[in-house]
Design an enzyme around this catalytic site. Structure first.
Site, mmCIF file in Angstrom:
data_model
loop_
_atom_site.group_PDB
_atom_site.id
_atom_site.type_symbol
_atom_site.label_atom_id
_atom_site.label_comp_id
_atom_site.label_asym_id
_atom_site.label_seq_id
_atom_site.Cartn_x
_atom_site.Cartn_y
_atom_site.Cartn_z
ATOM 1 N N LYS A 18 0.845 -1.189 0.000
ATOM 2 C CA LYS A 18 0.000 0.000 0.000
ATOM 3 C C LYS A 18 0.885 1.244 0.000
ATOM 4 O O LYS A 18 1.837 1.330 0.763
ATOM 5 C CB LYS A 18 -0.904 0.035 1.224
ATOM 6 C CG LYS A 18 -2.204 -0.704 1.082
ATOM 7 C CD LYS A 18 -3.092 -0.396 2.278
ATOM 8 C CE LYS A 18 -4.434 -1.073 2.174
ATOM 9 N NZ LYS A 18 -5.288 -0.737 3.329
ATOM 10 N N ASN A 25 -7.533 -3.438 8.714
ATOM 11 C CA ASN A 25 -7.986 -2.088 9.045
ATOM 12 C C ASN A 25 -8.766 -2.047 10.358
ATOM 13 O O ASN A 25 -9.466 -1.064 10.631
ATOM 14 C CB ASN A 25 -8.854 -1.524 7.915
ATOM 15 C CG ASN A 25 -8.038 -1.179 6.696
ATOM 16 O OD1 ASN A 25 -6.952 -0.633 6.793
ATOM 17 N ND2 ASN A 25 -8.557 -1.519 5.524
ATOM 18 N N HIS A 76 -9.171 1.208 12.285
ATOM 19 C CA HIS A 76 -8.634 2.294 11.470
ATOM 20 C C HIS A 76 -9.686 3.304 10.988
ATOM 21 O O HIS A 76 -9.341 4.434 10.650
ATOM 22 C CB HIS A 76 -7.885 1.730 10.262
ATOM 23 C CG HIS A 76 -6.527 1.208 10.593
ATOM 24 N ND1 HIS A 76 -6.315 0.244 11.554
ATOM 25 C CD2 HIS A 76 -5.299 1.525 10.110
ATOM 26 C CE1 HIS A 76 -5.009 -0.014 11.631
ATOM 27 N NE2 HIS A 76 -4.384 0.753 10.782
#
Length: 357
Positions: free
Chosen positions: A138, A240, A243
């Protein structure tokens, strides 16, 4: 290199003490030019690395970046594109990113966007970078509208994690980095939580054996996920956890919060939300707070601004149309997805993390 930890079928990760000097070994032989971008605190290490790369006959261009999230802007990106253009970088040349998660995010995006993709070698120097940002391909930059909304998936040629570089971290940054490690414990590897619970001090001792074991385990969790889902089409979303609310805090606070601190509060928020949705019980919510506090991570956000936070969450990458989506748990190492939670639950979870308990 036989001691590379495989991350995906196309690249691996070198983890150990004193392995910075081995970066030239993983730079593609075809590269004649190297752009070495580094965080300000890595000036000495960058100088040593640049000399090692030049010793192999390569032309090395060294660029110091602004500190932390200030590096992840369009202005910095354009400056680096200019360096690449003036130096005549081709598709066989390489970018090397030496620094924390912000540096590796930016360095990876520079590589992904130049000539539609040139090789990048990631050299994370923070705990957060080693277990999360530099692993998985990423890349991205921030915009005023949100974090990492502009970016690309671009796998590195290799990742080199020199544990000795963790000694350069202020203790508060080391503590913040443990949030991503703890996240891996909650979503996939309960042994991480056991090791941390047994000896929190050892978990933060750079010279001991527990922290390297935690790093290895967290990397393994991420590697297992990205090896089957590089582009976050399904399974990778579990990484995630915490997040969605964390990124909202970061945006509302103009990136003045450490990412790990925001993730810690974000995990408590989604745990509170999950309890209201009937997915977990209060005991697991309390366990989030207890384990995070053991290493000194925050578990509350007292900045208010609920409307702004909700707007920021609506721009999260996991949102689909008007549907808010959260990575949640039904138990430790049992991740799931929570979609379109009741607006009242969202606000109640915010109230729960707005006061220390």
């Amino acid at each position: 290199m036989s001691d590379l930890i495989p991350i995906t079928p196309t690249y691996g990760l070198l983890l150990g003490r004193g392995v910075l000097e081995r970066v030239p070994e993983v730079v593609p032989h075809s590269a004649t030019r190297v752009l070495l971008v580094h965080a300000p605190v890595m000036l000495d290490a960058a100088s040593r690395l640049a000399e090692a790369l030049r010793a192999g006959g390569r032309e090395v261009f060294v660029e110091e970046l602004p500190d932390a999230e200030a590096a992840k802007t369009a202005d910095v990106l354009v400056r680096l594109w200019s360096v690449l253009g003036q130096a005549g970088f081709t598709r066989t040349d390489v970018v090397v990113a030496l620094g924390g998660g912000a540096t590796t995010d930016l360095g990876g995006f520079v590589a992904a966007s130049w000539l539609r993709g040139v090789p990048v070698v990631q050299v994370p120097t923070s705990l957060l970078g080693m277990v999360d940002a530099a692993v998985g391909g990423k890349t991205g930059i921030n915009t005023p509208e949100g974090k990492n909304l502009v970016g690309a998936f671009h796998e590195p040629t290799a990742v080199v994690c020199d544990l000795d570089l963790l000694r350069t971290l202020p203790r508060r940054d080391l503590v913040a980095g443990t949030a991503e490690v703890i996240k891996c414990g909650f979503i996939a590897d309960p042994r991480i939580l056991e090791l941390l619970d047994a000896d929190p001090d050892a978990a933060l001792n750079v010279d001991g054996e527990v922290l390297p074991e935690l790093v290895r385990r967290a990397i393994r969790v991420k590697a297992d996920v990205v090896s089957v889902d590089l582009k976050e089409s399904s399974l990778r979303e579990i990484l995630n956890y915490g997040h969605t609310f964390a990124h909202a805090i970061e945006q509302v606070e103009h990136y003045s919060w450490r990412h790990g601190d925001a993730v810690a509060v974000g995990m408590v928020y989604v745990a509170e939300l999950s309890r209201r949705a009937g997915l977990i019980d209060q005991q697991l919510v309390d366990e989030h707070r207890r384990l995070l506090r053991l290493v000194g991570l925050p578990t509350s956000y007292t900045g208010g601004r609920w409307a702004d936070l909700l707007t920021a969450m609506s721009r999260d990458k996991k949102t689909r149309g008007a549907t808010l989506r959260f990575v949640a748990l039904t138990g430790i190492a049992q991740p799931t997805r929570l979609e379109s939670p009741d607006p009242q639950w969202l606000e109640e979870a915010f109230a729960a993390v707005s006061t220390e308990r």
